[in-house]
Design a protein around this motif. Structure first.
Motif, PDB file in Angstrom:
ATOM      1  N   SER A  24    -135.871 -12.746 -71.348  1.00 24.15           N
ATOM      2  CA  SER A  24    -136.706 -12.442 -72.621  1.00 24.15           C
ATOM      3  C   SER A  24    -138.096 -12.697 -72.378  1.00 24.15           C
ATOM      4  O   SER A  24    -139.065 -12.418 -73.439  1.00 24.15           O
ATOM      5  CB  SER A  24    -136.134 -13.283 -73.791  1.00 24.15           C
ATOM      6  N   HIS A  33    -142.594  -7.922 -75.162  1.00 24.19           N
ATOM      7  CA  HIS A  33    -142.041  -7.877 -76.001  1.00 24.19           C
ATOM      8  C   HIS A  33    -141.874  -5.780 -76.080  1.00 24.19           C
ATOM      9  O   HIS A  33    -141.686  -5.674 -74.720  1.00 24.19           O
ATOM     10  CB  HIS A  33    -143.980  -7.094 -76.892  1.00 24.19           C
ATOM     11  N   GLN A  34    -141.835  -5.481 -76.827  1.00 21.68           N
ATOM     12  CA  GLN A  34    -141.071  -3.341 -75.974  1.00 21.68           C
ATOM     13  C   GLN A  34    -141.676  -3.212 -75.580  1.00 21.68           C
ATOM     14  O   GLN A  34    -140.744  -2.207 -74.263  1.00 21.68           O
ATOM     15  CB  GLN A  34    -141.002  -2.923 -78.149  1.00 21.68           C
ATOM     16  N   SER A  35    -142.876  -2.986 -75.130  1.00 21.79           N
ATOM     17  CA  SER A  35    -143.972  -2.618 -73.951  1.00 21.79           C
ATOM     18  C   SER A  35    -143.416  -2.883 -73.163  1.00 21.79           C
ATOM     19  O   SER A  35    -143.913  -1.968 -71.594  1.00 21.79           O
ATOM     20  CB  SER A  35    -145.304  -2.689 -74.970  1.00 21.79           C
ATOM     21  N   PHE A  37    -140.763  -4.973 -71.772  1.00 25.36           N
ATOM     22  CA  PHE A  37    -139.064  -4.465 -71.351  1.00 25.36           C
ATOM     23  C   PHE A  37    -138.936  -3.364 -70.633  1.00 25.36           C
ATOM     24  O   PHE A  37    -138.368  -2.287 -70.026  1.00 25.36           O
ATOM     25  CB  PHE A  37    -137.961  -4.749 -72.918  1.00 25.36           C
ATOM     26  N   GLN A  38    -140.097  -1.910 -72.234  1.00 27.94           N
ATOM     27  CA  GLN A  38    -140.192  -0.540 -71.162  1.00 27.94           C
ATOM     28  C   GLN A  38    -140.832  -0.346 -70.319  1.00 27.94           C
ATOM     29  O   GLN A  38    -140.574   0.847 -69.361  1.00 27.94           O
ATOM     30  CB  GLN A  38    -141.023   0.334 -72.325  1.00 27.94           C
ATOM     31  N   GLN A  63    -135.995 -12.228 -79.653  1.00 27.90           N
ATOM     32  CA  GLN A  63    -136.782 -12.727 -80.025  1.00 27.90           C
ATOM     33  C   GLN A  63    -137.684 -13.316 -80.097  1.00 27.90           C
ATOM     34  O   GLN A  63    -137.548 -13.984 -81.499  1.00 27.90           O
ATOM     35  CB  GLN A  63    -137.989 -11.268 -80.940  1.00 27.90           C
ATOM     36  N   GLU A  71    -137.003  -7.235 -78.234  1.00 25.77           N
ATOM     37  CA  GLU A  71    -137.452  -6.069 -78.537  1.00 25.77           C
ATOM     38  C   GLU A  71    -137.152  -4.948 -77.705  1.00 25.77           C
ATOM     39  O   GLU A  71    -138.122  -3.883 -77.438  1.00 25.77           O
ATOM     40  CB  GLU A  71    -139.170  -5.879 -78.705  1.00 25.77           C
ATOM     41  N   ALA A  72    -135.947  -5.758 -76.235  1.00 22.85           N
ATOM     42  CA  ALA A  72    -135.437  -4.434 -75.673  1.00 22.85           C
ATOM     43  C   ALA A  72    -135.194  -4.092 -76.400  1.00 22.85           C
ATOM     44  O   ALA A  72    -134.177  -2.660 -75.445  1.00 22.85           O
ATOM     45  CB  ALA A  72    -134.471  -5.706 -74.585  1.00 22.85           C
ATOM     46  N   PRO A  74    -135.109  -1.656 -78.786  1.00 21.13           N
ATOM     47  CA  PRO A  74    -135.705  -0.324 -78.997  1.00 21.13           C
ATOM     48  C   PRO A  74    -136.297  -0.255 -77.525  1.00 21.13           C
ATOM     49  O   PRO A  74    -136.404   0.922 -77.207  1.00 21.13           O
ATOM     50  CB  PRO A  74    -136.875  -0.914 -79.863  1.00 21.13           C
ATOM     51  N   ALA A  75    -136.947  -0.421 -77.246  1.00 24.98           N
ATOM     52  CA  ALA A  75    -137.436  -0.540 -75.582  1.00 24.98           C
ATOM     53  C   ALA A  75    -136.564   0.512 -74.724  1.00 24.98           C
ATOM     54  O   ALA A  75    -136.066   1.901 -73.596  1.00 24.98           O
ATOM     55  CB  ALA A  75    -137.315  -1.464 -74.364  1.00 24.98           C
ATOM     56  N   TYR A 110    -130.118  -0.192 -85.954  1.00 21.95           N
ATOM     57  CA  TYR A 110    -130.131   1.135 -84.996  1.00 21.95           C
ATOM     58  C   TYR A 110    -129.095   2.481 -84.803  1.00 21.95           C
ATOM     59  O   TYR A 110    -128.838   2.567 -83.906  1.00 21.95           O
ATOM     60  CB  TYR A 110    -129.703   0.595 -83.918  1.00 21.95           C
TER      61      TYR A 110
END
Length: 316
Positions: A24, A33-35, A37-38, A63, A71-72, A74-75, A110
């Motif tokens: 994490s 953050h999401q970006s 992980f993405q 988080q 946030e993983a 939504p990624a 989700y």
């Protein structure tokens, strides 16, 4: 073949799952953050020399900077990455309550977008190992006994009832030698849907653990867990060989040996369709098994480079 025993436990719906472990935070403690992980998930999917690394194993649902859902999630949805979700189980009931709360929040927020990606939920990671004499001697940190884990697993199943994740497989991850101590772990084996196995021949310094013996050592470890698992699935949740670090018994950390371990042990896992999450795409604390040992498949960067440190191809 050494791995023939294991293959009978892999169900067709899960047979193609392979991926990496993801912490994490970054190695300096910065929260992802999401970006971030993405970027990691996208790099894994595009690694040069291999394909199909479309899954992520997580260690926590929280988080770090908000206390909300990691946030993983939504990624993973954005990149079509399947998930072995994880709940940290060695920090006490209050912290575990938040892990469960964020798991339920993710399920309800989700819905099917998450449920369709979840291959399983791991309650804890090496918690039992950390309370064994070996774990205590290694200063591995707080852990939890099998009875406590069964209690937590029951809490998770109860909390998920009526949510989109109600039918998700729930299991636990621990070291191979912990699982096979069935006088202690049998109640936990009886309670889980799958057994996650962490096995590192590199660390097995009481054995002849050179890279030449690493594949046979791994499969011996794995098949011992298969032998006690009954009808339960056995998944490889961590394995790998370091590209740098101290010598451990006969095991030498090097890029050449990391490549050998991937092309022998890794490729045999992939060819056998064994559920596998490799350690690791990039090294991140606090999930690195030992300080100063680097298991990364790829070098530094955010997002990680898609050109690996060594050849990831598998011969037919």
């Amino acid at each position: 073949m050494r791995f023939s025993t294991a293959l009978s436990l892999v169900t067709p719906a899960l047979a193609a799952t392979k991926g990496f472990n993801y912490g994490s935070t970054f190695s300096d403690g910065t929260i992802k953050h999401q970006s971030d992980f993405q970027g990691e998930f996208t790099s894994a999917q595009n690694l040069v020399g291999t394909s199909g690394f479309n899954s992520a194993r997580l260690y926590t649902m929280i988080q770090g900077d908000t206390g909300g859902v990691i946030e993983a999630i939504p990624a993973a949805i954005a990149t079509g990455t399947t998930l072995l979700l994880g709940l940290w189980a060695s920090a006490g009931q209050a912290d575990f309550n938040n892990e469960v709360a964020q798991l339920v929040a993710a399920a309800n927020t989700y819905g099917s977008s998450l449920a369709d990606l979840v291959v399983g939920i791991s309650v804890g990671s090496e918690d039992i190992y950390r309370v064994t004499p070996l774990g205590v001697a290694s200063n591995a940190g707080p852990g939890l006994d099998p009875e406590g884990l069964v209690n937590y697993i029951n809490q998770v199943r109860g909390a998920l009832a009526g949510t989109p994740l109600a039918s998700a497989m729930v299991g636990h991850v621990d070291t191979y030698n912990t699982w096979i101590n069935t006088t202690w772990t049998q109640p936990l084996i009886d309670s889980v849907d799958f057994l996650g196995v962490d096995a590192y021949p590199y660390y097995e310094s009481t054995k002849a653990n050179s890279i030449d013996n690493s594949m046979s050592t791994f499969w011996d470890d794995f098949n011992q867990v298969v032998a006690v698992a009954g009808s339960k699935g056995v998944w490889v949740t961590e394995t790998g060989w370091p590209n740098q670090g101290p010598t451990s018994g006969q095991a030498v950390a090097s890029i050449a040996n990391a490549e050998t371990y991937w092309q022998q042990t890794g490729c045999s896992l992939f060819a056998g369709n064994v559920m596998t999450w490799w350690f690791t795409l990039q090294d991140q604390q606090p999930v690195v098994p030992s300080s100063g040992v680097v298991f990364a498949v790829t070098g530094p960067g955010n997002p990680p480079p898609t050109t690996p440190l060594y050849d990831l191809s598998c011969s037919a």
